[in-house]
Design a protein around this motif. Structure first.
Motif, PDB file in Angstrom:
ATOM      1  N   ASP A  96      32.748  43.199  43.980  1.00 23.29           N
ATOM      2  CA  ASP A  96      33.813  42.336  44.472  1.00 23.29           C
ATOM      3  C   ASP A  96      34.330  42.905  45.787  1.00 23.29           C
ATOM      4  O   ASP A  96      34.108  44.076  46.089  1.00 23.29           O
ATOM      5  CB  ASP A  96      34.969  42.291  43.453  1.00 23.29           C
ATOM      6  N   ASP A  98      37.536  43.209  46.461  1.00 24.92           N
ATOM      7  CA  ASP A  98      38.951  43.570  46.362  1.00 24.92           C
ATOM      8  C   ASP A  98      39.247  44.992  45.868  1.00 24.92           C
ATOM      9  O   ASP A  98      40.375  45.306  45.527  1.00 24.92           O
ATOM     10  CB  ASP A  98      39.671  42.566  45.449  1.00 24.92           C
ATOM     11  N   GLN A 100      38.699  46.390  43.080  1.00 22.78           N
ATOM     12  CA  GLN A 100      38.998  46.637  41.662  1.00 22.78           C
ATOM     13  C   GLN A 100      37.925  47.547  41.071  1.00 22.78           C
ATOM     14  O   GLN A 100      38.203  48.369  40.212  1.00 22.78           O
ATOM     15  CB  GLN A 100      39.074  45.307  40.909  1.00 22.78           C
ATOM     16  N   ARG A 215      44.036  44.919  42.199  1.00 28.58           N
ATOM     17  CA  ARG A 215      43.568  44.444  43.492  1.00 28.58           C
ATOM     18  C   ARG A 215      44.233  45.150  44.667  1.00 28.58           C
ATOM     19  O   ARG A 215      45.406  45.478  44.599  1.00 28.58           O
ATOM     20  CB  ARG A 215      43.968  42.982  43.611  1.00 28.58           C
TER      21      ARG A 215
HETATM   22 MN    MN Z   1      39.271  40.978  41.393  1.00 28.07          MN
END
Ligand code: MN
Ligand code: GDD
Length: 375
Positions: A96, A98, A100, A215
């Motif tokens: 991803d 972000d 995470q 996030r």
């Molecule tokens: Mn996420």
């Protein structure tokens, strides 16, 4: 060794630049790997693609695919396909944008592939892994899809964490065999479906514990929005289809067994009619069934893990050994059973041992020893 990092993005302009920097920064510590980044953006309204284009001027090895908004699944299917067919990756690592999943963890995954695993999955559900900051709704959502649907309904037991994006996948012999063009997932059901498709190639899986954080910037796209219901329905559908696909392979295996039984009976009867000793006749009959089972299972039941070429003979010998195990199971069950119950019970005992012992035993042994990943 060429690694392609696939990053799907939707409104990630504040994350994507940092993510590119972070991947290259970690990558630099391992000169034996060549890292490239493929961003798949659905024309994010926040202009994520503009940021990516600026980074393309700064670094080589950054690619950008743009398309209309279709969901995470479609973006990943497109990204995987491009990484395999156009960028000729040796390893793909989806993640991803972000943070995470910590991008600096990617070498841990790649090292597992260097050790010989084919798919290394970043996992929140093995010792040492965890999730920080989920509310009860997010957790319930995850438990239903991950435990109830992925584990129980679909029966995907290769890993415990089925929902995440972050993993390292070997291309040669593994991802290149997955028919990505047939995959139609629009939403996050892609994550479960790809694990299942990878398992069918005979891939060896390992889970690597990681911590799933909150996030960095921006908002999650997955949750209560207009796609939520569509994605959940797709996830349930996908889980059921996986279960049916798995049972189809078991069904074929049972049909092959029945054909083998008929062949054994016919050969034995013919030879006995030719006045050959019944013991010898039944042995030839059994070997006839073993050959038929081996061929039909190889080209039909387990055609997705087909054995070819020079390994075939030694596998056939192993197959015979597994079959000897089946014969022993029947012999012992019938021998011990008739000792206690009387000879009249031999046929019931034989059928019982075939259905409850031989079928599960050999299905397990075939999957574990015969039609497994070729290493
Ligand atoms: Mn996420
Ligand atoms: N191109 C594209 N199109 N990218 C998307 C889309 C889309 O429709 N929807 C989400 N993304 C991107 C996001 O920009 C982000 O980089 C990544 O996919 C994950 O989306 P998040 O919005 O961060 O969702 P999450 O935090 O709930 O994700 C969790 O669940 C997903 C599904 O199971 C994580 O575990 C993910 O790794 C996992 O894929």
């Amino acid at each position: 060794m060429k690694i392609v990092h696939i990053i799907p993005t939707y409104n990630e302009k504040d994350n994507i630049g940092l993510m590119i920097e972070a991947i290259f920064k970690t990558g630099k510590k391992y000169p034996r790997w060549k890292n490239e980044i493929l961003v798949v953006d659905d024309h994010s309204p926040d202009g994520t693609e503009k940021t990516v284009r600026q980074y393309q001027k700064k670094y080589p090895g950054i690619y950008l695919l743009t398309k209309k908004k279709e969901g995470l699944g479609k973006a990943l299917i497109m990204g995987y396909t491009c990484a395999v067919q156009k960028l000729h990756a040796d390893i793909v690592i989806p993640n991803d944008a972000d943070f995470q999943w910590e991008p600096a963890d990617f070498p841990k995954l790649v090292k597992k592939l260097e050790e010989g695993y084919d798919v290394a999955v970043a996992s929140r559900h093995v010792k040492g892994g965890k999730v920080i900051g989920w509310n009860w709704f997010r957790k319930l959502n995850h438990d239903i899809s991950n435990c109830l649907l992925a584990w129980w309904v679909a029966g995907v037991h290769e890993v415990k964490d089925h929902a995440g994006n972050f993993k390292a996948i070997r291309v040669k012999g593994i991802l290149e065999k997955v028919p990505l063009y047939k995959m139609m997932n629009a939403g996050f059901s892609f994550q479960l479906h790809i694990l299942y498709e990878l398992s069918k190639t005979g891939a060896k899986f390992v889970e690597v514990p990681v911590i799933f954080k909150e996030r960095k910037f921006g908002k999650s796209k997955i949750g209560l929005n207009k796609y939520y219901l569509r994605d959940i329905v797709e996830y349930i559908r996908s889980s059921i289809l996986i279960r049916l696909d798995r049972s189809a392979s078991f069904f074929k295996y049972v049909v092959v067994g029945i054909v083998g039984f008929v062949i054994q009976t016919v050969i034995s009867k013919i030879l006995i009619a030719l006045f050959i000793n019944p013991g010898v006749a039944v042995t030839f009959g059994a070997e006839g069934a073993i050959i038929s089972n081996f061929i039909l299972n190889n080209y039909w039941t387990f055609s997705h893990k087909k054995i070819k070429g020079k390994g075939m003979f030694s596998k056939f010998i192993q197959f015979n050994l597994v079959s000897l195990g089946s014969i022993a199971i029947q012999g012992v069950t019938v021998g011990v059973g008739t000792f206690f119950l009387g000879n009249a019970y031999w046929f019931i005992l034989m059928v019982f041992s075939i259905i409850f012992l031989v079928i599960p035993y050999s299905y397990f042994a075939y999957n574990r020893f015969i039609w497994k990943s070729e290493k």
